[in-house]
Design a protein around this motif. Structure first.
Motif, mmCIF file in Angstrom:
data_model
loop_
_atom_site.group_PDB
_atom_site.id
_atom_site.type_symbol
_atom_site.label_atom_id
_atom_site.label_comp_id
_atom_site.label_asym_id
_atom_site.label_seq_id
_atom_site.Cartn_x
_atom_site.Cartn_y
_atom_site.Cartn_z
ATOM 1 N N THR A 105 0.853 -1.181 0.000
ATOM 2 C CA THR A 105 0.000 0.000 0.000
ATOM 3 C C THR A 105 0.892 1.234 0.000
ATOM 4 O O THR A 105 2.078 1.138 -0.341
ATOM 5 C CB THR A 105 -0.983 -0.028 1.195
ATOM 6 O OG1 THR A 105 -1.925 1.033 1.050
ATOM 7 C CG2 THR A 105 -0.265 0.092 2.529
ATOM 8 N N CYS A 106 0.359 2.374 0.379
ATOM 9 C CA CYS A 106 1.114 3.624 0.333
ATOM 10 C C CYS A 106 0.961 4.370 1.655
ATOM 11 O O CYS A 106 -0.062 4.254 2.332
ATOM 12 C CB CYS A 106 0.592 4.477 -0.821
ATOM 13 S SG CYS A 106 1.474 6.030 -1.070
ATOM 14 N N GLU A 146 -2.310 6.564 2.150
ATOM 15 C CA GLU A 146 -3.662 6.004 2.047
ATOM 16 C C GLU A 146 -4.562 6.522 3.170
ATOM 17 O O GLU A 146 -4.090 7.012 4.198
ATOM 18 C CB GLU A 146 -3.607 4.473 2.119
ATOM 19 C CG GLU A 146 -3.069 3.804 0.881
ATOM 20 C CD GLU A 146 -3.968 3.983 -0.328
ATOM 21 O OE1 GLU A 146 -5.179 3.700 -0.238
ATOM 22 O OE2 GLU A 146 -3.444 4.405 -1.380
ATOM 23 N N LEU A 205 -4.155 0.668 -3.426
ATOM 24 C CA LEU A 205 -3.786 2.060 -3.685
ATOM 25 C C LEU A 205 -5.021 2.849 -4.101
ATOM 26 O O LEU A 205 -5.790 2.423 -4.962
ATOM 27 C CB LEU A 205 -2.720 2.144 -4.780
ATOM 28 C CG LEU A 205 -1.346 1.578 -4.414
ATOM 29 C CD1 LEU A 205 -0.463 1.475 -5.639
ATOM 30 C CD2 LEU A 205 -0.669 2.449 -3.354
ATOM 31 N N HIS A 261 -3.344 9.014 -8.206
ATOM 32 C CA HIS A 261 -2.413 7.951 -8.564
ATOM 33 C C HIS A 261 -2.709 7.510 -9.996
ATOM 34 O O HIS A 261 -3.875 7.508 -10.422
ATOM 35 C CB HIS A 261 -2.575 6.752 -7.629
ATOM 36 C CG HIS A 261 -1.912 6.918 -6.291
ATOM 37 N ND1 HIS A 261 -0.784 7.680 -6.102
ATOM 38 C CD2 HIS A 261 -2.218 6.398 -5.075
ATOM 39 C CE1 HIS A 261 -0.426 7.625 -4.830
ATOM 40 N NE2 HIS A 261 -1.279 6.868 -4.183
#
Length: 395
Positions: A97-98, A101, A148, A159
């Motif tokens: 993931t980021c 998030e 994401l 994104h």
């Protein structure tokens, strides 16, 4: 009191009157349970649910069979992440993931890490952009899913979901996209982008609160998600419970309207957002977070250096603004999104999110620029640190 200028549309949007009109019969005379199909009233409610399912599916380019109604995006996120963790253990326990998030994703992953999941949290640039080479390099043989978001809720940074989908598909890894903030502001077509799972919330696109949707792709491969609620066979046997018929009908109408108006809405909002930024950027020591990358047309996250965002917001009581995500409102910690983008604690605390919506007018923007400009100027004039800045002793 003057009319409230509502610029917190990323937290929630007002209910469109056309949506309320569509909901009213199911809040009053058409009150039957959609699962009670043995009589005409129940079949009428069931038909309304299926019509809404078609509307939501059409909105994102999906099949109605791929749509499961939920109470919102947070429930869908929990259903997907917890379900995939349980169902795909034989392949692996690694997720990607980021750092920027939504907390619904980050907190769920924190929960899963305590149960054996391994999670890679990708960094972002100073502008909030994701490094796609870094994403691909993070994929391992035991990676099962990449989570994401389409658009960041605090900065509006987008994104590149089409590129992300190509990467995940080439590695046979599931791609789950939280499209809650993007829906209705930029086009979404899962028929053209290989997104495997996607979630939405009605209240972010002028629909009612308490209803959302989970899209699960059926056309490329069979995807297994978890059953979060047991007790019945509703919603593809994924979510038991009596259906929220008025909410679902409202969601369907909101999705249909958003699909029809996304192009004109986005253009109008981008014009208003640009006027807002031009006006406020005339203030010294002021900058837009994420300005150097692709963003949603309705969001501007602006830092007013050497001030606290709360000071500014309190001083303009007739404007509804936010200093971060609604889900963490009231915390004293700096925004995790802005910190991940490299901002100092002071600059993160000095940042305000302006999120415009369908019912904002040019007059709203002019009034906002005038009031915020006056507030920032007055607060800085009384600030010792601002005097040091003016003297060149601090940046």
């Amino acid at each position: 009191m003057d009319r409230l200028i509502y610029l917190d549309n990323n937290a929630t949007t007002p209910l469109d009157p056309r949506v309320l009109e569509a909901m009213m019969p199911y809040l009053t005379t058409q009150f039957a349970n959609a699962s009670s199909v043995t009589h005409r009233a129940g079949r009428t409610a069931a038909a309304a649910v299926e019509n809404a399912r078609e509307q939501v599916a059409s909105f994102i380019g999906a099949s109605s069979k791929e749509i499961t109604f939920t109470s919102g995006a947070t429930e869908a996120i929990n259903m997907v992440l917890k379900g995939v963790f349980e169902r795909y253990r034989t392949k692996g326990r690694h997720f990607i993931t980021c750092q920027t998030e939504h907390k619904a994703v980050l907190d769920t992953f924190a929960y899963l890490e305590k149960r054996g999941a391994e999670v890679t949290y990708l960094p972002v640039s100073r502008e909030g952009a994701l490094d796609l080479k870094g994403l691909e390099a993070a994929i391992r043989p035991d990676t099962v899913l990449v989570a994401l978001m389409h658009a960041n809720n605090e900065t509006g940074v987008l994104h590149p979901v089409q590129d992300i989908a190509k990467i995940t598909a080439s590695h046979d890894v599931l791609f789950f996209c939280d499209a809650t903030q993007a829906a209705g502001k930029v086009p979404i077509n899962v028929g053209e982008i290989a997104i495997d799972l996607l979630c939405l919330s009605a209240h972010k696109l002028y629909g009612p609160k308490g209803v959302g949707a989970l899209y699960v792709r059926r056309r490329r491969k069979r995807i297994q998600t978890g059953v979060l609620l047991h007790g019945g066979s509703q919603e593809n046997k994924l979510r038991a419970g009596t259906l929220n018929v008025p909410g679902i009908v409202g969601f369907g109408e909101a999705a249909a309207l958003a699909g029809q108006e996304v192009a004109t809405d986005s253009l109008r909002l981008a014009t208003l957002r640009d006027k807002l930024e031009k006006g406020l950027m005339a203030l010294p020591a002021t900058f837009v977070n994420g300005m150097g990358t692709a963003r949603l047309p309705n969001v501007s996250n602006i830092a007013f250096k050497h001030l606290k965002a709360d000071q500014v917001m309190v001083s303009v009581p007739d404007i509804a603004l936010a200093s971060g995500s609604a889900c963490v409102s009231g915390t004293r910690d700096p925004s995790h999104v802005l910190k991940a983008m490299g901002l100092s604690d002071a600059d993160a605390h000095a940042s305000i999110r302006f999120s415009l919506g369908r019912f904002n007018t040019p007059a709203d923007i002019r009034a906002c620029v005038a009031q915020v400009t006056a507030s920032v100027s007055k607060l800085r004039a009384a600030s010792p640190i601002w005097q040091l800045h003016e003297s060149g002793l601090v940046n």
